[in-house]
Design a protein around this motif. Structure first.
Motif, PDB file in Angstrom:
ATOM      1  N   UNK A   1     -27.216  -6.449  -1.014  1.00  0.00           N
ATOM      2  CA  UNK A   1     -26.203  -5.121  -1.292  1.00  0.00           C
ATOM      3  C   UNK A   1     -26.640  -4.400  -2.417  1.00  0.00           C
ATOM      4  N   UNK A   2     -27.567  -4.817  -3.233  1.00  0.00           N
ATOM      5  CA  UNK A   2     -28.363  -4.177  -4.401  1.00  0.00           C
ATOM      6  C   UNK A   2     -26.629  -4.416  -5.489  1.00  0.00           C
ATOM      7  N   UNK A   3     -26.971  -3.428  -6.457  1.00  0.00           N
ATOM      8  CA  UNK A   3     -26.012  -3.599  -7.689  1.00  0.00           C
ATOM      9  C   UNK A   3     -24.589  -3.341  -7.491  1.00  0.00           C
ATOM     10  N   UNK A   4     -24.213  -2.641  -6.021  1.00  0.00           N
ATOM     11  CA  UNK A   4     -22.963  -2.565  -5.644  1.00  0.00           C
ATOM     12  C   UNK A   4     -22.166  -3.959  -5.417  1.00  0.00           C
ATOM     13  N   UNK A   5     -22.798  -4.785  -5.240  1.00  0.00           N
ATOM     14  CA  UNK A   5     -22.180  -6.089  -4.697  1.00  0.00           C
ATOM     15  C   UNK A   5     -21.125  -6.421  -5.501  1.00  0.00           C
ATOM     16  N   UNK A   6     -19.986  -6.998  -4.882  1.00  0.00           N
ATOM     17  CA  UNK A   6     -18.832  -7.450  -5.843  1.00  0.00           C
ATOM     18  C   UNK A   6     -18.896  -8.688  -6.131  1.00  0.00           C
ATOM     19  N   UNK A   7     -18.578  -8.950  -7.416  1.00  0.00           N
ATOM     20  CA  UNK A   7     -18.806 -10.163  -8.094  1.00  0.00           C
ATOM     21  C   UNK A   7     -17.771 -11.445  -7.487  1.00  0.00           C
ATOM     22  N   UNK A   8     -16.671 -11.057  -7.198  1.00  0.00           N
ATOM     23  CA  UNK A   8     -16.006 -11.821  -6.482  1.00  0.00           C
ATOM     24  C   UNK A   8     -16.491 -12.455  -5.292  1.00  0.00           C
ATOM     25  N   UNK A   9     -17.200 -11.622  -4.462  1.00  0.00           N
ATOM     26  CA  UNK A   9     -17.953 -12.214  -3.285  1.00  0.00           C
ATOM     27  C   UNK A   9     -19.230 -13.100  -3.732  1.00  0.00           C
ATOM     28  N   UNK A  10     -19.442 -12.881  -4.805  1.00  0.00           N
ATOM     29  CA  UNK A  10     -20.731 -13.574  -5.327  1.00  0.00           C
ATOM     30  C   UNK A  10     -20.149 -14.913  -5.967  1.00  0.00           C
ATOM     31  N   UNK A  11     -18.852 -14.919  -6.420  1.00  0.00           N
ATOM     32  CA  UNK A  11     -18.331 -16.390  -6.837  1.00  0.00           C
ATOM     33  C   UNK A  11     -18.007 -17.097  -5.668  1.00  0.00           C
ATOM     34  N   UNK A  12     -17.231 -16.449  -4.612  1.00  0.00           N
ATOM     35  CA  UNK A  12     -17.065 -17.180  -3.488  1.00  0.00           C
ATOM     36  C   UNK A  12     -18.020 -17.578  -2.577  1.00  0.00           C
ATOM     37  N   UNK A  13     -19.192 -16.820  -2.400  1.00  0.00           N
ATOM     38  CA  UNK A  13     -20.427 -17.669  -2.020  1.00  0.00           C
ATOM     39  C   UNK A  13     -20.822 -18.521  -2.610  1.00  0.00           C
ATOM     40  N   UNK A  14     -20.759 -18.598  -3.936  1.00  0.00           N
ATOM     41  CA  UNK A  14     -21.589 -19.503  -4.839  1.00  0.00           C
ATOM     42  C   UNK A  14     -20.760 -20.925  -4.831  1.00  0.00           C
ATOM     43  N   UNK A  15     -19.376 -20.676  -4.279  1.00  0.00           N
ATOM     44  CA  UNK A  15     -18.764 -21.751  -4.500  1.00  0.00           C
ATOM     45  C   UNK A  15     -17.977 -22.228  -5.827  1.00  0.00           C
ATOM     46  N   UNK A  16     -17.880 -20.807  -6.695  1.00  0.00           N
ATOM     47  CA  UNK A  16     -17.281 -21.337  -8.095  1.00  0.00           C
ATOM     48  C   UNK A  16     -16.137 -20.283  -8.150  1.00  0.00           C
ATOM     49  N   UNK A  17     -15.399 -20.489  -9.071  1.00  0.00           N
ATOM     50  CA  UNK A  17     -14.211 -19.545  -9.496  1.00  0.00           C
ATOM     51  C   UNK A  17     -14.783 -18.285 -10.259  1.00  0.00           C
ATOM     52  N   UNK A  18     -13.941 -17.415 -10.387  1.00  0.00           N
ATOM     53  CA  UNK A  18     -14.185 -16.201 -11.232  1.00  0.00           C
ATOM     54  C   UNK A  18     -14.300 -16.589 -12.659  1.00  0.00           C
ATOM     55  N   UNK A  19     -13.357 -17.558 -13.448  1.00  0.00           N
ATOM     56  CA  UNK A  19     -13.557 -17.994 -14.569  1.00  0.00           C
ATOM     57  C   UNK A  19     -14.919 -18.526 -14.879  1.00  0.00           C
ATOM     58  N   UNK A  20     -15.503 -19.259 -14.086  1.00  0.00           N
ATOM     59  CA  UNK A  20     -16.807 -19.985 -14.043  1.00  0.00           C
ATOM     60  C   UNK A  20     -17.933 -18.779 -14.247  1.00  0.00           C
ATOM     61  N   UNK A  21     -17.746 -18.097 -13.144  1.00  0.00           N
ATOM     62  CA  UNK A  21     -18.630 -16.825 -13.139  1.00  0.00           C
ATOM     63  C   UNK A  21     -18.675 -16.017 -14.293  1.00  0.00           C
ATOM     64  N   UNK A  22     -17.527 -15.561 -14.970  1.00  0.00           N
ATOM     65  CA  UNK A  22     -17.567 -14.894 -16.388  1.00  0.00           C
ATOM     66  C   UNK A  22     -17.693 -15.786 -17.476  1.00  0.00           C
ATOM     67  N   UNK A  23     -17.443 -17.191 -17.506  1.00  0.00           N
ATOM     68  CA  UNK A  23     -17.953 -17.889 -18.792  1.00  0.00           C
ATOM     69  C   UNK A  23     -19.587 -17.620 -18.886  1.00  0.00           C
ATOM     70  N   UNK A  24     -20.209 -17.722 -17.664  1.00  0.00           N
ATOM     71  CA  UNK A  24     -21.767 -17.738 -17.728  1.00  0.00           C
ATOM     72  C   UNK A  24     -22.290 -16.488 -17.616  1.00  0.00           C
ATOM     73  N   UNK A  25     -21.496 -15.411 -16.959  1.00  0.00           N
ATOM     74  CA  UNK A  25     -21.977 -13.818 -17.072  1.00  0.00           C
ATOM     75  C   UNK A  25     -20.890 -13.169 -17.418  1.00  0.00           C
ATOM     76  N   UNK A  26     -20.696 -12.723 -18.503  1.00  0.00           N
ATOM     77  CA  UNK A  26     -19.275 -12.066 -19.083  1.00  0.00           C
ATOM     78  C   UNK A  26     -19.292 -10.598 -18.104  1.00  0.00           C
ATOM     79  N   UNK A  27     -20.478 -10.293 -17.951  1.00  0.00           N
ATOM     80  CA  UNK A  27     -20.544  -8.836 -17.493  1.00  0.00           C
ATOM     81  C   UNK A  27     -21.488  -9.085 -16.065  1.00  0.00           C
ATOM     82  N   UNK A  28     -21.240  -8.215 -15.287  1.00  0.00           N
ATOM     83  CA  UNK A  28     -21.913  -8.278 -14.004  1.00  0.00           C
ATOM     84  C   UNK A  28     -23.545  -8.025 -14.180  1.00  0.00           C
ATOM     85  N   UNK A  29     -23.547  -7.003 -15.353  1.00  0.00           N
ATOM     86  CA  UNK A  29     -25.200  -6.704 -15.795  1.00  0.00           C
ATOM     87  C   UNK A  29     -25.946  -8.055 -16.164  1.00  0.00           C
ATOM     88  N   UNK A  30     -25.122  -8.705 -16.927  1.00  0.00           N
ATOM     89  CA  UNK A  30     -25.719 -10.187 -17.302  1.00  0.00           C
ATOM     90  C   UNK A  30     -26.201 -10.958 -16.134  1.00  0.00           C
TER      91      UNK A  30
END
Length: 175
Positions: free
Chosen positions: A5-34
């Motif tokens: 999907x490129x950069x338009x991908x939704x980070x919520x979907x990334x977290x869901x597919x990765x099996x992690x919560x949004x908090x975990x995702x944002x702790x490691x990557x505060x911004x989508x660009x990170x």
């Protein structure tokens, strides 16, 4: 997901597919660009090292250069975010992946120097990669014959048997 999907991908979907919560995702990557930068750095590093090893081990420098472009463009066709990001940041010398890629292209250029037309620089080869990456994107990557044809035309234009000087080319064969 970034590949699809490129950069338009939704980070919520990334977290869901990765099996992690949004908090975990944002702790490691505060911004989508990170997240994008980290994924690209890993992908570029792996790919650049593979391309470097192939270039060093190549007996035929023209085949090494050709294989590099084919491998890169095939990767572009599969990984949309690479094209999107590379087009925006290719001249940024601080991006580690781009620096590694520039080094690989310089090695390939140096190895094929006698086969390349006078004045072809590393920057020319990098910009050609970006341009051909756009061709892959324009054809949706699903039409490899279209971008492969453009690749062949471009590579033929790089050959040393073209006697006329390149516009703005210097007499030296520098980077």
């Amino acid at each position: 997901m970034l590949a699809e999907q490129g950069t338009a991908v939704d980070v919520r979907e990334i977290a869901r597919r990765s099996g992690v919560g949004m908090g975990t995702l944002y702790r490691h990557f505060p911004k989508k660009e990170d997240l994008i930068r980290t994924v690209l750095r890993q992908d570029f590093s792996r790919w650049a090292e593979s391309a470097r090893r192939a270039a060093i081990g190549a007996e035929d420098p023209w085949a090494a250069l050709t294989d590099f472009y084919e491998q890169a463009l095939t990767g572009y066709a599969r990984h949309r975010v690479i094209v999107e990001n590379f087009a925006l940041t290719w001249s940024d010398p601080d991006l580690e992946g781009i620096r590694q890629l520039r080094l690989v292209i310089e090695e390939l250029r140096a190895g094929a120097e006698d086969l390349l037309r006078a004045g072809v620089t590393t920057e020319d080869l990098l910009l050609l990669l970006v341009s051909l990456g756009h061709a892959v994107q324009l054809t949706d990557g699903g039409h490899p014959l279209m971008w492969n044809r453009l690749l062949r035309i471009s590579l033929d234009g790089l050959r040393a048997d073209h006697g006329e000087p390149l516009p703005g080319a210097h007499s030296s064969r520098s980077k």
